[in-house]
Scaffold this motif. Sequence first.
Motif, mmCIF file in Angstrom:
data_model
loop_
_atom_site.group_PDB
_atom_site.id
_atom_site.type_symbol
_atom_site.label_atom_id
_atom_site.label_comp_id
_atom_site.label_asym_id
_atom_site.label_seq_id
_atom_site.Cartn_x
_atom_site.Cartn_y
_atom_site.Cartn_z
ATOM 1 N N MET A 174 0.751 -1.222 -0.413
ATOM 2 C CA MET A 174 -0.072 0.145 -0.089
ATOM 3 C C MET A 174 1.366 1.340 -0.023
ATOM 4 S SD MET A 174 -3.556 -0.596 2.246
ATOM 5 C CE MET A 174 -3.463 1.212 2.318
ATOM 6 N N THR A 175 1.905 1.219 1.034
ATOM 7 C CA THR A 175 2.859 2.677 1.177
ATOM 8 C C THR A 175 3.688 2.264 -0.559
ATOM 9 O OG1 THR A 175 3.207 1.944 3.147
ATOM 10 C CG2 THR A 175 5.028 2.735 2.368
ATOM 11 N N ARG A 229 1.712 6.464 -6.627
ATOM 12 C CA ARG A 229 0.179 6.821 -7.510
ATOM 13 C C ARG A 229 0.116 8.216 -7.819
ATOM 14 N NH1 ARG A 229 -4.581 5.542 -9.229
ATOM 15 N NH2 ARG A 229 -5.597 6.368 -9.309
ATOM 16 N N HIS A 230 0.604 9.653 -7.643
ATOM 17 C CA HIS A 230 1.063 11.158 -8.359
ATOM 18 C C HIS A 230 1.648 10.516 -9.623
ATOM 19 C CE1 HIS A 230 1.081 14.592 -8.926
ATOM 20 N NE2 HIS A 230 2.178 15.417 -9.073
ATOM 21 N N ASP A 231 2.819 9.841 -9.936
ATOM 22 C CA ASP A 231 3.293 9.895 -11.228
ATOM 23 C C ASP A 231 2.429 9.258 -12.296
ATOM 24 O OD1 ASP A 231 5.505 11.218 -10.310
ATOM 25 O OD2 ASP A 231 6.553 9.657 -9.609
ATOM 26 N N THR A 232 1.833 7.801 -11.463
ATOM 27 C CA THR A 232 1.300 6.937 -12.809
ATOM 28 C C THR A 232 -0.005 8.247 -13.141
ATOM 29 O OG1 THR A 232 1.850 5.514 -11.357
ATOM 30 C CG2 THR A 232 -0.344 5.423 -13.033
ATOM 31 N N VAL A 233 -0.745 8.921 -12.674
ATOM 32 C CA VAL A 233 -2.001 10.238 -13.042
ATOM 33 C C VAL A 233 -0.719 10.674 -13.757
ATOM 34 C CG1 VAL A 233 -3.590 11.549 -12.081
ATOM 35 C CG2 VAL A 233 -3.634 9.003 -10.548
ATOM 36 N N LEU A 234 -0.142 10.541 -13.465
ATOM 37 C CA LEU A 234 0.502 12.547 -14.251
ATOM 38 C C LEU A 234 1.554 12.040 -15.047
ATOM 39 C CD1 LEU A 234 1.400 14.998 -11.649
ATOM 40 C CD2 LEU A 234 -0.156 14.941 -13.163
ATOM 41 N N GLY A 235 1.625 10.925 -15.385
ATOM 42 C CA GLY A 235 2.785 10.321 -16.482
ATOM 43 C C GLY A 235 2.318 9.132 -17.531
ATOM 44 N N MET A 248 -4.787 -1.118 -5.979
ATOM 45 C CA MET A 248 -4.926 0.080 -4.748
ATOM 46 C C MET A 248 -6.534 -0.250 -4.435
ATOM 47 S SD MET A 248 -4.395 4.131 -4.951
ATOM 48 C CE MET A 248 -6.414 4.772 -6.046
ATOM 49 N N LEU A 249 -6.765 -0.452 -5.170
ATOM 50 C CA LEU A 249 -8.476 -1.000 -4.528
ATOM 51 C C LEU A 249 -8.184 -2.129 -4.145
ATOM 52 C CD1 LEU A 249 -10.643 0.602 -6.745
ATOM 53 C CD2 LEU A 249 -10.296 1.863 -5.023
ATOM 54 N N GLU A 250 -7.664 -3.319 -4.759
ATOM 55 C CA GLU A 250 -7.563 -4.621 -4.644
ATOM 56 C C GLU A 250 -6.712 -4.222 -2.505
ATOM 57 O OE1 GLU A 250 -5.618 -6.572 -7.121
ATOM 58 O OE2 GLU A 250 -7.261 -7.546 -8.111
ATOM 59 N N LEU A 251 -5.582 -4.074 -2.168
ATOM 60 C CA LEU A 251 -5.252 -2.800 -1.621
ATOM 61 C C LEU A 251 -6.211 -2.649 -0.535
ATOM 62 C CD1 LEU A 251 -1.744 -2.976 -3.291
ATOM 63 C CD2 LEU A 251 -2.099 -4.875 -1.627
#
Length: 80
Positions: free
Chosen positions: A22-23, A29-35, A48-51
Amino acid sequence: MADRPHGVPPTELADDELRGEMTHLHDTRHDTVLGGSEDALQTHTRRMLELEEEFLRRFPAEAAPDRRRTRAGSREEAGQ
């Protein structure tokens, strides 16, 4: 190419592994959303939702909201 699962199923992770996964996902997350590509974002979101769901199942007391972050708790603290 067959669709393959990404990562160990959360139910099979030890508690410390679940916390670590989870950490890591929250850190990235931020990098995945932006790039990230649309596929990367969908995969990241699904994992992320599964975890998070597994964390909530195992540790409901840790995931409970702070009373001050609820309407009733805020009113109580304000003396209403």
